[in-house]
Design a protein around this motif. Structure first.
Motif, PDB file in Angstrom:
ATOM      1  N   GLN A   1       0.816  -1.219   0.000  1.00  0.00           N
ATOM      2  CA  GLN A   1       0.000   0.000   0.000  1.00  0.00           C
ATOM      3  C   GLN A   1       0.844   1.260   0.000  1.00  0.00           C
ATOM      4  O   GLN A   1       0.568   2.202  -0.746  1.00  0.00           O
ATOM      5  CB  GLN A   1      -0.919   0.012   1.216  1.00  0.00           C
ATOM      6  N   GLU A   2       1.880   1.274   0.847  1.00  0.00           N
ATOM      7  CA  GLU A   2       2.743   2.465   0.909  1.00  0.00           C
ATOM      8  C   GLU A   2       3.438   2.701  -0.425  1.00  0.00           C
ATOM      9  O   GLU A   2       3.521   3.827  -0.898  1.00  0.00           O
ATOM     10  CB  GLU A   2       3.789   2.333   2.024  1.00  0.00           C
ATOM     11  N   LEU A   3       3.951   1.620  -1.029  1.00  0.00           N
ATOM     12  CA  LEU A   3       4.668   1.774  -2.304  1.00  0.00           C
ATOM     13  C   LEU A   3       3.738   2.242  -3.411  1.00  0.00           C
ATOM     14  O   LEU A   3       4.122   3.035  -4.257  1.00  0.00           O
ATOM     15  CB  LEU A   3       5.349   0.458  -2.688  1.00  0.00           C
ATOM     16  N   SER A   4       2.485   1.756  -3.385  1.00  0.00           N
ATOM     17  CA  SER A   4       1.595   2.129  -4.489  1.00  0.00           C
ATOM     18  C   SER A   4       1.127   3.579  -4.372  1.00  0.00           C
ATOM     19  O   SER A   4       0.537   4.115  -5.303  1.00  0.00           O
ATOM     20  CB  SER A   4       0.412   1.161  -4.608  1.00  0.00           C
ATOM     21  N   ARG A   5       1.425   4.241  -3.244  1.00  0.00           N
ATOM     22  CA  ARG A   5       1.108   5.676  -3.140  1.00  0.00           C
ATOM     23  C   ARG A   5       2.158   6.527  -3.845  1.00  0.00           C
ATOM     24  O   ARG A   5       1.967   7.725  -4.037  1.00  0.00           O
ATOM     25  CB  ARG A   5       1.044   6.097  -1.663  1.00  0.00           C
ATOM     26  N   LEU A   6       3.300   5.918  -4.216  1.00  0.00           N
ATOM     27  CA  LEU A   6       4.371   6.682  -4.873  1.00  0.00           C
ATOM     28  C   LEU A   6       3.999   6.961  -6.322  1.00  0.00           C
ATOM     29  O   LEU A   6       3.338   6.142  -6.962  1.00  0.00           O
ATOM     30  CB  LEU A   6       5.687   5.899  -4.811  1.00  0.00           C
ATOM     31  N   PRO A   7       4.433   8.143  -6.853  1.00  0.00           N
ATOM     32  CA  PRO A   7       4.085   8.459  -8.247  1.00  0.00           C
ATOM     33  C   PRO A   7       4.714   7.467  -9.213  1.00  0.00           C
ATOM     34  O   PRO A   7       5.868   7.069  -9.041  1.00  0.00           O
ATOM     35  CB  PRO A   7       4.674   9.863  -8.444  1.00  0.00           C
ATOM     36  N   GLY A   8       3.948   7.056 -10.186  1.00  0.00           N
ATOM     37  CA  GLY A   8       4.478   6.167 -11.219  1.00  0.00           C
ATOM     38  C   GLY A   8       4.492   4.709 -10.816  1.00  0.00           C
ATOM     39  O   GLY A   8       4.966   3.854 -11.569  1.00  0.00           O
ATOM     40  N   ILE A   9       4.035   4.384  -9.606  1.00  0.00           N
ATOM     41  CA  ILE A   9       4.037   2.989  -9.170  1.00  0.00           C
ATOM     42  C   ILE A   9       2.598   2.506  -9.005  1.00  0.00           C
ATOM     43  O   ILE A   9       1.881   2.962  -8.124  1.00  0.00           O
ATOM     44  CB  ILE A   9       4.817   2.826  -7.845  1.00  0.00           C
ATOM     45  N   GLY A  10       2.199   1.609  -9.871  1.00  0.00           N
ATOM     46  CA  GLY A  10       0.850   1.056  -9.779  1.00  0.00           C
ATOM     47  C   GLY A  10       0.840  -0.134  -8.840  1.00  0.00           C
ATOM     48  O   GLY A  10       1.890  -0.539  -8.333  1.00  0.00           O
ATOM     49  N   PRO A  11      -0.315  -0.716  -8.588  1.00  0.00           N
ATOM     50  CA  PRO A  11      -0.433  -1.850  -7.661  1.00  0.00           C
ATOM     51  C   PRO A  11       0.458  -3.035  -8.058  1.00  0.00           C
ATOM     52  O   PRO A  11       1.053  -3.671  -7.192  1.00  0.00           O
ATOM     53  CB  PRO A  11      -1.911  -2.243  -7.741  1.00  0.00           C
ATOM     54  N   LYS A  12       0.573  -3.283  -9.354  1.00  0.00           N
ATOM     55  CA  LYS A  12       1.403  -4.404  -9.823  1.00  0.00           C
ATOM     56  C   LYS A  12       2.867  -4.191  -9.476  1.00  0.00           C
ATOM     57  O   LYS A  12       3.546  -5.087  -8.963  1.00  0.00           O
ATOM     58  CB  LYS A  12       1.268  -4.560 -11.344  1.00  0.00           C
ATOM     59  N   SER A  13       3.388  -2.984  -9.759  1.00  0.00           N
ATOM     60  CA  SER A  13       4.783  -2.682  -9.446  1.00  0.00           C
ATOM     61  C   SER A  13       5.009  -2.711  -7.945  1.00  0.00           C
ATOM     62  O   SER A  13       6.047  -3.177  -7.469  1.00  0.00           O
ATOM     63  CB  SER A  13       5.185  -1.307  -9.966  1.00  0.00           C
ATOM     64  N   ALA A  14       4.033  -2.215  -7.190  1.00  0.00           N
ATOM     65  CA  ALA A  14       4.162  -2.192  -5.733  1.00  0.00           C
ATOM     66  C   ALA A  14       4.297  -3.617  -5.210  1.00  0.00           C
ATOM     67  O   ALA A  14       5.108  -3.895  -4.321  1.00  0.00           O
ATOM     68  CB  ALA A  14       2.956  -1.495  -5.115  1.00  0.00           C
ATOM     69  N   GLN A  15       3.521  -4.523  -5.782  1.00  0.00           N
ATOM     70  CA  GLN A  15       3.608  -5.927  -5.385  1.00  0.00           C
ATOM     71  C   GLN A  15       4.971  -6.514  -5.727  1.00  0.00           C
ATOM     72  O   GLN A  15       5.598  -7.181  -4.908  1.00  0.00           O
ATOM     73  CB  GLN A  15       2.565  -6.743  -6.141  1.00  0.00           C
ATOM     74  N   ARG A  16       5.428  -6.208  -6.941  1.00  0.00           N
ATOM     75  CA  ARG A  16       6.702  -6.755  -7.388  1.00  0.00           C
ATOM     76  C   ARG A  16       7.829  -6.269  -6.482  1.00  0.00           C
ATOM     77  O   ARG A  16       8.686  -7.036  -6.053  1.00  0.00           O
ATOM     78  CB  ARG A  16       6.948  -6.341  -8.848  1.00  0.00           C
ATOM     79  N   LEU A  17       7.826  -4.972  -6.153  1.00  0.00           N
ATOM     80  CA  LEU A  17       8.863  -4.410  -5.295  1.00  0.00           C
ATOM     81  C   LEU A  17       8.804  -5.017  -3.893  1.00  0.00           C
ATOM     82  O   LEU A  17       9.829  -5.330  -3.293  1.00  0.00           O
ATOM     83  CB  LEU A  17       8.705  -2.886  -5.194  1.00  0.00           C
ATOM     84  N   THR A  18       7.593  -5.184  -3.398  1.00  0.00           N
ATOM     85  CA  THR A  18       7.433  -5.734  -2.053  1.00  0.00           C
ATOM     86  C   THR A  18       8.005  -7.148  -1.977  1.00  0.00           C
ATOM     87  O   THR A  18       8.764  -7.467  -1.056  1.00  0.00           O
ATOM     88  CB  THR A  18       5.939  -5.755  -1.661  1.00  0.00           C
ATOM     89  N   TYR A  19       7.671  -7.992  -2.953  1.00  0.00           N
ATOM     90  CA  TYR A  19       8.169  -9.379  -2.907  1.00  0.00           C
ATOM     91  C   TYR A  19       9.662  -9.432  -3.185  1.00  0.00           C
ATOM     92  O   TYR A  19      10.362 -10.294  -2.662  1.00  0.00           O
ATOM     93  CB  TYR A  19       7.354 -10.271  -3.846  1.00  0.00           C
ATOM     94  N   TYR A  20      10.160  -8.451  -3.946  1.00  0.00           N
ATOM     95  CA  TYR A  20      11.603  -8.371  -4.147  1.00  0.00           C
ATOM     96  C   TYR A  20      12.292  -8.072  -2.817  1.00  0.00           C
ATOM     97  O   TYR A  20      13.260  -8.739  -2.433  1.00  0.00           O
ATOM     98  CB  TYR A  20      11.938  -7.283  -5.174  1.00  0.00           C
ATOM     99  N   LEU A  21      11.758  -7.076  -2.094  1.00  0.00           N
ATOM    100  CA  LEU A  21      12.361  -6.686  -0.812  1.00  0.00           C
ATOM    101  C   LEU A  21      12.252  -7.805   0.222  1.00  0.00           C
ATOM    102  O   LEU A  21      13.127  -7.991   1.059  1.00  0.00           O
ATOM    103  CB  LEU A  21      11.706  -5.409  -0.281  1.00  0.00           C
ATOM    104  N   LEU A  22      11.173  -8.556   0.145  1.00  0.00           N
ATOM    105  CA  LEU A  22      10.955  -9.686   1.046  1.00  0.00           C
ATOM    106  C   LEU A  22      12.091 -10.707   0.915  1.00  0.00           C
ATOM    107  O   LEU A  22      12.536 -11.298   1.888  1.00  0.00           O
ATOM    108  CB  LEU A  22       9.626 -10.337   0.663  1.00  0.00           C
ATOM    109  N   ARG A  23      12.579 -10.888  -0.307  1.00  0.00           N
ATOM    110  CA  ARG A  23      13.636 -11.864  -0.553  1.00  0.00           C
ATOM    111  C   ARG A  23      15.027 -11.255  -0.433  1.00  0.00           C
ATOM    112  O   ARG A  23      16.017 -11.964  -0.352  1.00  0.00           O
ATOM    113  CB  ARG A  23      13.491 -12.442  -1.972  1.00  0.00           C
ATOM    114  N   ALA A  24      15.117  -9.915  -0.472  1.00  0.00           N
ATOM    115  CA  ALA A  24      16.424  -9.239  -0.481  1.00  0.00           C
ATOM    116  C   ALA A  24      17.111  -9.404   0.871  1.00  0.00           C
ATOM    117  O   ALA A  24      16.456  -9.637   1.880  1.00  0.00           O
ATOM    118  CB  ALA A  24      16.225  -7.760  -0.787  1.00  0.00           C
ATOM    119  N   PRO A  25      18.457  -9.295   0.906  1.00  0.00           N
ATOM    120  CA  PRO A  25      19.168  -9.381   2.183  1.00  0.00           C
ATOM    121  C   PRO A  25      18.708  -8.275   3.139  1.00  0.00           C
ATOM    122  O   PRO A  25      18.348  -7.190   2.678  1.00  0.00           O
ATOM    123  CB  PRO A  25      20.635  -9.150   1.797  1.00  0.00           C
TER     124      PRO A  25
END
Ligand SMILES: [Zn+2]
Length: 203
Positions: A17-41
């Motif tokens: 939700q927080e990421l999708s409030r950023l300009p240029g980031i839709g719900p799909k990108s927000a999901q992708r970034l979130t799951y990326y961060l979940l796996r990141a060190p």
């Protein structure tokens, strides 16, 4: 569903939700970034969180031009290699980035932090116009370049500023058209912007 699983999902949703409030980031990108961060060190996620906090805590506005700075004056106002007889007026700090990228302009800037917009209730007192007139008072500026966005609001703002500034005996110019109407400066390419600065015309 146990307690732990519910909690995890809640925090995942919160980040999406927080990421999708950023300009240029839709719900799909927000999901992708979130799951990326979940796996990141852990360190990478921590570095990102700290970078966000530090940009909020360690930056402020330059007291002269209202650009973003982390020292007293911004790097442009603080430089002795800039031409202090010219001030280029932009709507947002990121417009300075775009113009600096062309390496054509060597003067100073003034950031309005917005544009006049009656429909959004933004009036002449809501942007940094008073501060601009104050800067022009000392008489060392001989050209003001209006580089507001080629949008309805940007044009209105430029017209208003021209009315205020030309009676002061200061040359008022405007970026050459060629920037398509409705675009924002920060998204214009270097070539277009370079032509716009070099071909600036009397307002
Ligand atoms: Zn500055």
């Amino acid at each position: 569903m146990d307690q732990g699983f519910t909690a995890t999902v809640k925090s995942v949703n919160r980040l999406i939700q927080e990421l999708s409030r950023l300009p240029g980031i839709g719900p799909k990108s927000a999901q992708r970034l979130t799951y990326y961060l979940l796996r990141a060190p852990d360190e990478q996620a921590k570095a990102l969180a700290e970078a966000i906090l530090s940009v909020k805590q360690q930056t402020r506005l330059c007291p002269s031009c209202f650009n973003i700075t982390d020292s007293d004056l911004c790097p442009i106002c603080g430089s002795d290699e800039r031409d202090r007889s010219k001030i280029c007026i932009v709507e947002q700090p990121q417009d300075i980035l775009a113009l600096e990228h062309t390496r054509v302009y060597k003067g100073l800037y003034h950031v309005l932090h917005g544009a006049i917009s009656p429909t959004e209730g933004i009036g002449t007192d809501d942007i940094r116009i008073k501060e601009l007139l104050q800067r022009l008072k000392n008489g060392s500026v001989d050209e003001v370049i209006l580089a507001t966005n080629p949008t309805l609001e940007g044009e209105q703002t430029a017209m208003y500023l021209n009315k205020l500034i030309s009676p002061l005996g200061i040359r008022v110019t405007q970026l050459a058209r060629g920037l398509p109407f409705g675009t924002e400066l920060e998204y214009a390419d270097d070539v277009t912007l370079t032509h716009a600065i070099e071909g600036r015309q009397e307002f």
